[in-house]
Design a protein around this motif. Structure first.
Motif, mmCIF file in Angstrom:
data_model
loop_
_atom_site.group_PDB
_atom_site.id
_atom_site.type_symbol
_atom_site.label_atom_id
_atom_site.label_comp_id
_atom_site.label_asym_id
_atom_site.label_seq_id
_atom_site.Cartn_x
_atom_site.Cartn_y
_atom_site.Cartn_z
ATOM 1 N N ILE A 136 0.883 -1.209 0.286
ATOM 2 C CA ILE A 136 0.286 -0.007 0.643
ATOM 3 C C ILE A 136 1.112 0.962 0.225
ATOM 4 O O ILE A 136 2.081 2.095 0.442
ATOM 5 N N ASP A 137 0.519 2.251 -0.951
ATOM 6 C CA ASP A 137 1.324 3.602 -1.170
ATOM 7 C C ASP A 137 1.427 3.847 0.172
ATOM 8 O O ASP A 137 -0.055 4.588 0.462
ATOM 9 N N GLY A 138 1.910 4.965 1.078
ATOM 10 C CA GLY A 138 1.758 4.955 2.197
ATOM 11 C C GLY A 138 2.726 4.658 3.970
ATOM 12 O O GLY A 138 3.123 3.557 3.517
ATOM 13 N N ASN A 139 1.660 5.784 3.992
ATOM 14 C CA ASN A 139 2.984 4.748 5.786
ATOM 15 C C ASN A 139 1.785 3.732 7.013
ATOM 16 O O ASN A 139 1.626 4.191 7.587
ATOM 17 N N ARG A 140 0.085 3.681 6.622
ATOM 18 C CA ARG A 140 -0.911 3.227 6.873
ATOM 19 C C ARG A 140 -1.425 1.640 6.297
ATOM 20 O O ARG A 140 -1.494 2.171 4.984
ATOM 21 N N ILE A 141 -1.827 1.261 7.134
ATOM 22 C CA ILE A 141 -2.354 0.108 6.728
ATOM 23 C C ILE A 141 -3.530 -0.508 7.486
ATOM 24 O O ILE A 141 -3.754 0.091 8.076
ATOM 25 N N PRO A 142 -5.100 -0.497 6.310
ATOM 26 C CA PRO A 142 -6.118 -0.798 6.644
ATOM 27 C C PRO A 142 -6.459 -2.061 7.345
ATOM 28 O O PRO A 142 -5.416 -2.596 7.784
ATOM 29 N N ALA A 143 -7.313 -1.697 8.641
ATOM 30 C CA ALA A 143 -7.483 -2.803 9.524
ATOM 31 C C ALA A 143 -8.529 -4.117 8.894
ATOM 32 O O ALA A 143 -8.871 -4.056 6.972
ATOM 33 N N ARG A 144 -8.182 -5.218 9.333
ATOM 34 C CA ARG A 144 -9.264 -6.343 9.301
ATOM 35 C C ARG A 144 -9.028 -6.378 6.946
ATOM 36 O O ARG A 144 -10.748 -6.255 6.082
ATOM 37 N N MET A 145 -7.681 -6.279 6.827
ATOM 38 C CA MET A 145 -7.533 -6.924 5.093
ATOM 39 C C MET A 145 -7.526 -8.216 5.420
ATOM 40 O O MET A 145 -7.012 -8.897 6.199
ATOM 41 N N SER A 146 -7.817 -8.538 4.006
ATOM 42 C CA SER A 146 -8.271 -9.688 3.905
ATOM 43 C C SER A 146 -6.604 -10.733 3.873
ATOM 44 O O SER A 146 -6.650 -12.128 3.104
ATOM 45 N N CYS A 147 -5.718 -9.910 3.638
ATOM 46 C CA CYS A 147 -3.777 -11.029 3.195
ATOM 47 C C CYS A 147 -3.308 -10.562 4.219
ATOM 48 O O CYS A 147 -3.214 -8.669 4.401
#
Length: 216
Positions: free
Chosen positions: A111-122
């Motif tokens: 993911i571009d940026g410095n944050r990862i979304p919650a509840r990712m499927s992988c």
């Protein structure tokens, strides 16, 4: 090849999705997120950060990416959801949905940026400046940008007084002037300060808008 600072060097994962967005900063319209799994056997020449490409180059690359990618998905997060969640969380949700909708499923999302979304499927990793470093993220940035620009041109046909086809909803002098003259339309983000001012409301979300503008 993965970026040198990747947490997951090849060949740990084979199906790696690049994820990027377009439209965090504008006062109107959706935020658009794309996820793309590129096929290493079908190289796409000319990929770059969408902001470094001309509109003509982006339009030329868009169908090539769709044709040659193993999987791709474009998600539109509409104005109502942006106002309900705020622009940051709406973008994270769009990223989560885009990755989850890929077929075949991604094994890793970069993911571009410095944050990862919650509840990712992988599995997922954030890559600052990824749209300049990772080809799948570059492809995602192009799909997201072209899809959003097309949506804003279509919106212009229904609300020509705002000039959406020219500024794509960003806070240009032309747009701000039209906003004060005509008031907001149904596509303007009520959680953004200039729109709240045009509505005569107090307490516009200056922090959210300023942060979003810096992350376009």
């Amino acid at each position: 090849m993965p970026p040198s600072d990747s947490l997951f060097p090849a060949p740990v994962f084979r199906l790696v999705a690049g994820v990027d967005e377009a439209g965090r900063g504008p006062l109107a319209g959706p935020v658009t997120v794309a996820a793309v799994i590129l096929d290493p056997k079908r190289r796409i020449n000319g990929l770059n950060d969408s902001k470094q490409l001309s509109e003509a180059d982006r339009e030329k690359l868009y169908p090539r990416i769709i044709e040659r990618a193993i999987a791709w998905r474009i998600e539109f997060v509409d104005r109502e959801e942006i106002d309900r969640l705020n622009i940051f969380h709406a973008t994270m949700e769009g990223m989560r949905r885009a990755v989850a909708a890929l077929t075949p499923a991604a094994e890793l999302a970069r993911i571009d940026g410095n944050r990862i979304p919650a509840r990712m499927s992988c599995a997922a990793e954030a890559l600052v400046g990824g749209d300049r470093l990772d080809r799948a993220i570059m492809a995602a940035s192009i799909l997201a940008k072209v899809a959003r620009d097309r949506a804003m041109v279509e919106m212009h046909a229904h609300f020509p007084e705002y000039g959406f086809a020219r500024h794509k909803g960003y806070s240009t002098p032309e747009h701000l002037s039209a906003l004060m003259q005509h008031g907001p339309c149904e596509h303007h983000r009520r959680s953004f300060a200039p729109v709240r001012v045009a509505l005569g409301l107090q307490g516009g979300s200056d922090v959210e808008h300023d942060e979003a503008s810096s992350l376009v």
